[in-house]
Design a protein around this motif. Sequence first.
Motif, short mmCIF file in Angstrom:
data_model
loop_
_atom_site.label_atom_id
_atom_site.label_comp_id
_atom_site.label_asym_id
_atom_site.label_seq_id
_atom_site.Cartn_x
_atom_site.Cartn_y
_atom_site.Cartn_z
N ARG A 120 0.77 -1.04 -0.07
CA ARG A 120 -0.06 -0.12 -0.07
C ARG A 120 0.80 1.33 0.07
NH1 ARG A 120 -5.17 1.17 1.60
NH2 ARG A 120 -5.54 -1.06 2.52
N ALA A 121 0.63 2.06 -0.97
CA ALA A 121 1.44 3.29 -0.85
C ALA A 121 0.84 4.32 0.14
CB ALA A 121 1.09 4.34 -2.27
N THR A 122 1.95 5.15 0.72
CA THR A 122 1.66 6.12 1.63
C THR A 122 2.55 7.42 1.58
OG1 THR A 122 1.51 6.44 4.15
CG2 THR A 122 3.44 5.09 3.36
N ARG A 123 2.19 8.59 1.88
CA ARG A 123 2.96 9.65 1.72
C ARG A 123 3.57 10.00 2.94
NH1 ARG A 123 1.80 11.78 -3.09
NH2 ARG A 123 -0.34 10.90 -4.17
N GLU A 124 2.85 9.95 4.17
CA GLU A 124 3.48 10.77 5.36
C GLU A 124 2.69 10.17 6.46
OE1 GLU A 124 1.11 14.98 5.57
OE2 GLU A 124 3.02 14.74 4.84
N GLY A 125 3.37 10.16 7.68
CA GLY A 125 2.61 9.94 9.01
C GLY A 125 3.71 9.10 9.78
N VAL A 126 3.19 8.35 10.81
CA VAL A 126 3.90 7.55 11.62
C VAL A 126 3.72 5.90 11.18
CG1 VAL A 126 4.09 6.71 14.07
CG2 VAL A 126 3.51 9.19 13.84
N LEU A 127 4.63 5.40 10.95
CA LEU A 127 4.84 4.05 10.58
C LEU A 127 5.17 3.13 11.75
CD1 LEU A 127 5.77 4.60 6.85
CD2 LEU A 127 3.37 4.26 7.84
N ASP A 128 4.75 2.06 11.70
CA ASP A 128 5.35 1.02 12.93
C ASP A 128 5.74 -0.16 12.19
OD1 ASP A 128 4.48 1.53 15.73
OD2 ASP A 128 2.65 2.10 14.58
N ALA A 129 7.05 -0.76 12.56
CA ALA A 129 7.66 -1.81 12.02
C ALA A 129 7.91 -3.02 13.18
CB ALA A 129 8.92 -1.50 11.24
N GLU A 130 7.49 -4.19 12.92
CA GLU A 130 7.64 -5.19 13.89
C GLU A 130 8.35 -6.44 13.33
OE1 GLU A 130 5.29 -7.60 16.97
OE2 GLU A 130 4.16 -7.35 15.10
N ALA A 131 9.43 -7.08 13.73
CA ALA A 131 10.34 -7.92 12.99
C ALA A 131 10.07 -9.28 14.28
CB ALA A 131 11.69 -7.51 13.08
N ARG A 132 9.88 -10.34 13.59
CA ARG A 132 10.05 -11.52 14.24
C ARG A 132 10.64 -12.76 13.58
NH1 ARG A 132 6.66 -11.62 18.74
NH2 ARG A 132 4.95 -10.09 18.78
N PRO A 133 11.47 -13.55 14.24
CA PRO A 133 11.97 -14.61 13.63
C PRO A 133 11.19 -15.56 13.19
CG PRO A 133 12.25 -15.05 16.08
CD PRO A 133 11.37 -13.57 15.83
N VAL A 134 11.63 -16.14 11.78
CA VAL A 134 10.93 -17.35 11.04
C VAL A 134 11.59 -18.57 11.51
CG1 VAL A 134 10.29 -18.31 8.87
CG2 VAL A 134 9.87 -15.81 9.45
N HIS A 135 13.04 -18.24 11.34
CA HIS A 135 14.06 -19.35 11.56
C HIS A 135 15.18 -18.96 11.91
CE1 HIS A 135 16.45 -23.18 10.75
NE2 HIS A 135 17.36 -22.10 9.99
N ARG A 136 15.91 -19.72 13.11
CA ARG A 136 17.11 -19.38 13.70
C ARG A 136 17.82 -20.34 13.70
NH1 ARG A 136 14.76 -15.83 18.42
NH2 ARG A 136 13.54 -17.79 18.76
N SER A 162 3.40 -1.19 9.13
CA SER A 162 1.93 -0.68 9.20
C SER A 162 1.91 0.67 9.33
CB SER A 162 1.11 -1.63 10.26
OG SER A 162 1.21 -2.96 10.08
N ASP A 163 0.81 1.42 8.83
CA ASP A 163 0.54 2.74 9.15
C ASP A 163 -0.31 3.22 10.64
OD1 ASP A 163 -2.27 2.16 8.52
OD2 ASP A 163 -2.42 3.14 6.57
N ASP A 164 -0.66 4.30 10.77
CA ASP A 164 -1.13 4.41 11.90
C ASP A 164 -2.65 4.20 11.98
OD1 ASP A 164 -2.32 6.38 10.21
OD2 ASP A 164 -1.64 8.06 11.37
N ARG A 165 -3.20 3.51 11.00
CA ARG A 165 -4.61 2.91 11.04
C ARG A 165 -4.35 1.37 11.27
NH1 ARG A 165 -7.77 6.53 6.97
NH2 ARG A 165 -7.19 4.80 5.51
N GLY A 166 -3.21 0.85 11.40
CA GLY A 166 -3.10 -0.59 11.30
C GLY A 166 -3.11 -1.41 10.04
N ARG A 167 -3.00 -0.69 9.00
CA ARG A 167 -3.00 -1.29 7.86
C ARG A 167 -1.74 -1.71 7.17
NH1 ARG A 167 -6.06 3.42 4.02
NH2 ARG A 167 -4.01 4.45 4.97
#
Length: 146
Positions: free
Chosen positions: A93-109, A121-126
């Motif tokens: 999804r395209a976005t122009r501005e705003g607060v964005l959240d990033a979350e990282a989780r392991p799939v394999h270690r 995700s954007d500030d609306r959880g999208r």
Amino acid sequence: MPDLAGADADLDEINAFLRRGFGSTLGLEYTEITGDRVHARWTAGPNQHQPSGIVHGGVYCSVIEAMASIGGAAWLGDRGHVVGVNNNTDFLRATREGVLDAEARPVHRGRTQQVWQVDISDDRGRLIAQGKVRLANIADTANIGK
């Protein structure tokens, strides 16, 4: 480098350290760093746009690489360093501005490599972008980059 996930980890110290070099361009503010989860946020705006006025896909790739690497390094600890060997990022999804959240989780270690998934995700959880990064666990760190 400061301790990324140990009992003595100080998020202010870690954020200051990670804002050096290219990290200053991204502007990530890490709110959680463990070997099982990394969370950060940043404010996207015109300084991160591509010519048509939306956030450049390279920003998402860079955030995803940074997040996976921090998580991988926190998990690996004093056993070595991690280096990214593959980054596959989908722009959803395209976005122009705003607060964005990033979350990282392991799939394999594993012993020689790790795979981490990062959701942005954007500030609306999208969901804006999602990526997977494969990291190599490097024990002989003296020869990295030579």
